[in-house]
Design an enzyme around this catalytic site. Structure first.
Site, PDB file in Angstrom:
ATOM      1  N   SER A 143       1.040  -1.190   0.086  1.00  0.00           N
ATOM      2  CA  SER A 143       0.638   0.251   0.303  1.00  0.00           C
ATOM      3  C   SER A 143       0.908   0.905  -0.011  1.00  0.00           C
ATOM      4  O   SER A 143       2.381   0.751   0.247  1.00  0.00           O
ATOM      5  CB  SER A 143      -0.683   0.562   1.146  1.00  0.00           C
ATOM      6  OG  SER A 143      -1.305   1.448   1.509  1.00  0.00           O
ATOM      7  N   TYR A 156      -1.512  -0.981  11.104  1.00  0.00           N
ATOM      8  CA  TYR A 156      -2.080  -0.528   8.847  1.00  0.00           C
ATOM      9  C   TYR A 156      -0.727  -0.354   8.816  1.00  0.00           C
ATOM     10  O   TYR A 156      -0.062  -0.793   7.375  1.00  0.00           O
ATOM     11  CB  TYR A 156      -3.156  -0.299   8.556  1.00  0.00           C
ATOM     12  CG  TYR A 156      -3.037  -0.346   6.910  1.00  0.00           C
ATOM     13  CD1 TYR A 156      -4.089  -2.078   6.938  1.00  0.00           C
ATOM     14  CD2 TYR A 156      -2.614   0.493   6.106  1.00  0.00           C
ATOM     15  CE1 TYR A 156      -4.141  -1.792   5.179  1.00  0.00           C
ATOM     16  CE2 TYR A 156      -3.112   0.085   4.479  1.00  0.00           C
ATOM     17  CZ  TYR A 156      -3.913  -1.143   4.415  1.00  0.00           C
ATOM     18  OH  TYR A 156      -3.441  -1.193   2.829  1.00  0.00           O
TER      19      TYR A 156
HETATM   20  P1  NAP Z   1     -11.420  -6.558   1.164  1.00  0.00           P
HETATM   21  O1  NAP Z   1     -12.429  -6.410  -0.324  1.00  0.00           O
HETATM   22  O2  NAP Z   1     -11.705  -5.983   2.498  1.00  0.00           O
HETATM   23  O3  NAP Z   1     -11.008  -8.148   0.663  1.00  0.00           O
HETATM   24  C1  NAP Z   1      -9.712  -8.572   1.704  1.00  0.00           C
HETATM   25  C2  NAP Z   1      -9.665 -10.186   0.864  1.00  0.00           C
HETATM   26  O4  NAP Z   1      -8.921 -10.706   2.978  1.00  0.00           O
HETATM   27  C3  NAP Z   1     -11.114 -10.546   2.089  1.00  0.00           C
HETATM   28  O5  NAP Z   1     -10.824 -11.546   0.684  1.00  0.00           O
HETATM   29  C4  NAP Z   1     -11.001 -11.474   2.933  1.00  0.00           C
HETATM   30  O6  NAP Z   1     -11.565 -13.038   2.364  1.00  0.00           O
HETATM   31  C5  NAP Z   1      -9.511 -11.552   2.893  1.00  0.00           C
HETATM   32  N1  NAP Z   1      -9.079 -12.140   4.312  1.00  0.00           N
HETATM   33  C6  NAP Z   1      -8.536 -10.867   5.202  1.00  0.00           C
HETATM   34  N2  NAP Z   1      -8.076 -11.813   6.306  1.00  0.00           N
HETATM   35  C7  NAP Z   1      -8.317 -13.162   5.734  1.00  0.00           C
HETATM   36  C8  NAP Z   1      -6.771 -14.002   6.556  1.00  0.00           C
HETATM   37  N3  NAP Z   1      -7.197 -13.984   7.933  1.00  0.00           N
HETATM   38  N4  NAP Z   1      -6.997 -15.181   5.914  1.00  0.00           N
HETATM   39  C9  NAP Z   1      -7.146 -15.580   4.969  1.00  0.00           C
HETATM   40  N5  NAP Z   1      -8.215 -14.373   3.990  1.00  0.00           N
HETATM   41  C10 NAP Z   1      -7.616 -12.789   4.516  1.00  0.00           C
HETATM   42  O7  NAP Z   1      -9.821  -5.379   0.610  1.00  0.00           O
HETATM   43  P2  NAP Z   1      -9.286  -4.742  -0.321  1.00  0.00           P
HETATM   44  O8  NAP Z   1      -9.290  -3.423  -0.841  1.00  0.00           O
HETATM   45  O9  NAP Z   1      -9.314  -5.813  -1.821  1.00  0.00           O
HETATM   46  O10 NAP Z   1      -7.749  -5.152  -0.252  1.00  0.00           O
HETATM   47  C11 NAP Z   1      -6.753  -6.234  -0.471  1.00  0.00           C
HETATM   48  C12 NAP Z   1      -5.234  -5.920  -0.120  1.00  0.00           C
HETATM   49  O11 NAP Z   1      -5.033  -5.025  -1.260  1.00  0.00           O
HETATM   50  C13 NAP Z   1      -5.790  -5.788   0.501  1.00  0.00           C
HETATM   51  O12 NAP Z   1      -3.634  -6.045   1.661  1.00  0.00           O
HETATM   52  C14 NAP Z   1      -5.202  -4.232   1.288  1.00  0.00           C
HETATM   53  O13 NAP Z   1      -4.200  -3.837   2.100  1.00  0.00           O
HETATM   54  C15 NAP Z   1      -4.488  -3.816   0.052  1.00  0.00           C
HETATM   55  N6  NAP Z   1      -4.622  -2.002  -0.575  1.00  0.00           N
HETATM   56  C16 NAP Z   1      -5.851  -1.972  -0.938  1.00  0.00           C
HETATM   57  C17 NAP Z   1      -6.322  -0.829  -1.001  1.00  0.00           C
HETATM   58  C18 NAP Z   1      -7.882  -0.131  -1.749  1.00  0.00           C
HETATM   59  O14 NAP Z   1      -7.428   1.087  -1.702  1.00  0.00           O
HETATM   60  N7  NAP Z   1      -8.336  -0.835  -1.902  1.00  0.00           N
HETATM   61  C19 NAP Z   1      -5.203  -0.166  -1.057  1.00  0.00           C
HETATM   62  C20 NAP Z   1      -3.918  -0.614  -1.074  1.00  0.00           C
HETATM   63  C21 NAP Z   1      -3.305  -1.732  -0.669  1.00  0.00           C
HETATM   64  P3  NAP Z   1     -12.211 -13.680   3.770  1.00  0.00           P
HETATM   65  O15 NAP Z   1     -12.839 -12.575   4.426  1.00  0.00           O
HETATM   66  O16 NAP Z   1     -13.410 -14.303   3.563  1.00  0.00           O
HETATM   67  O17 NAP Z   1     -11.091 -14.308   4.219  1.00  0.00           O
END
Ligand code: NAP
Length: 252
Positions: A143, A156
């Site tokens: 990130s 985070y």
């Molecule tokens: P999201 O929609 O909340 O999805 C998170 C995913 O991670 C879900 O599929 C969840 O599935 C899984 N997860 C969480 N804890 C887990 C665990 N202990 N074991 C296995 N799976 C787990 O979030 P997102 O925005 O798509 O983010 C995805 C990644 O991108 C993250 O690493 C986040 O930090 C990064 N990111 C996102 C943004 C943004 O703006 N969206 C920006 C920078 C970085 P389950 O609940 O089914 O386990």
């Protein structure tokens, strides 16, 4: 549609963690559209199975794998005897809260999922790549908060800074095995992790501080993901690539 740049992806296999929703599901669909056989992993098996059915209905190959990235036993059991050409280490949680009041359990949840989880899955996947003798590509989803800070996201930001440094350390150790390890650092992309926040006034103010004055769209990460996952990025390892509308270069 497959372009010449990423043709080598056809017929490869990939593990995408956190693929039950958000960016992980987007990356799984993207790779499947490029002919990759994709294994979608997360804790919610029903959501994974429904995503796999959707990918299969669109002509792709996908299977579901339940695992908790923060639990070494779960990762070990899920990945035992399996090998992938590509790992997208995407599972993550946000965990906001002022540092002064942050509970130990909240710190642990964020760091265990975002940093330890990335390590555990990378380690297990790299073993499989090494045993298969083919090398591979690991893309850790970090990130821009791994590079700069904001208020209320100490755990985070620390976890994502750790992912960037871990990426470099693994790239160094595993280069001789033909395994490339890179980090993709998204800026703010609208998903379930942040949708509520961006509908608030502080969220709207944050958007006004992004040089491009808007949130990113998931598909705007595609070029970077495909570059790092494919032979188009064959000489790139240990790098962190920001895709953020210029947010990291916003004025101080
Ligand atoms: P999201 O929609 O909340 O999805 C998170 C995913 O991670 C879900 O599929 C969840 O599935 C899984 N997860 C969480 N804890 C887990 C665990 N202990 N074991 C296995 N799976 C787990 O979030 P997102 O925005 O798509 O983010 C995805 C990644 O991108 C993250 O690493 C986040 O930090 C990064 N990111 C996102 C943004 C943004 O703006 N969206 C920006 C920078 C970085 P389950 O609940 O089914 O386990």
């Amino acid at each position: 549609m497959t372009t010449a740049w990423f043709d080598d992806l056809e017929g490869r296999s990939a593990l995408v963690t956190g693929a039950s929703g958000g960016l992980g599901l987007h990356f799984a669909r993207l790779l499947a559209n490029h002919g990759v056989s994709v294994t979608l992993a997360a804790r919610r098996l029903a959501a994974l199975e429904s995503a796999c059915s959707e990918i299969a209905a669109a002509g792709g190959q996908a299977d579901a794998l339940a695992l908790d990235v923060a639990d070494a036993a779960s990762v070990g059991a899920a990945l035992a005897g399996r090998s992938f050409d590509i790992l997208v280490n995407n599972a993550g949680i946000s965990g906001a809260g002022r540092a002064a009041d942050l509970a130990e359990a909240d710190w642990d949840a964020v760091v265990d999922t975002n940093l330890k989880g990335v390590f555990l899955v990378a380690q297990a996947a790299a073993r499989g790549m090494r045993e298969a003798g083919k090398g591979g590509a690991i893309v850790n989803i970090a990130s821009i908060l791994g590079e700069r800070v904001a208020g209320g996201v100490a755990a985070y930001a620390a976890s994502k800074a750790g992912v960037i440094q871990l990426t470099k350390a693994l790239a160094l150790e595993w280069a001789r095995d033909g395994i490339r390890v890179n980090a993709l650092c998204p800026g703010y992309i609208e998903t379930d992790i942040n949708r509520d926040f961006f509908s608030t006034e502080p969220g709207q103010q944050l958007i006004r501080r992004i040089p491009q004055r808007r949130l990113g769209r998931a598909e705007e990460l595609d070029g970077a993901l495909l570059l790092l996952a494919s032979q188009a990025g064959s000489y790139i390892t240990g790098a962190s690539l920001a895709v953020d509308g210029g947010h990291l270069v916003s004025s101080l």
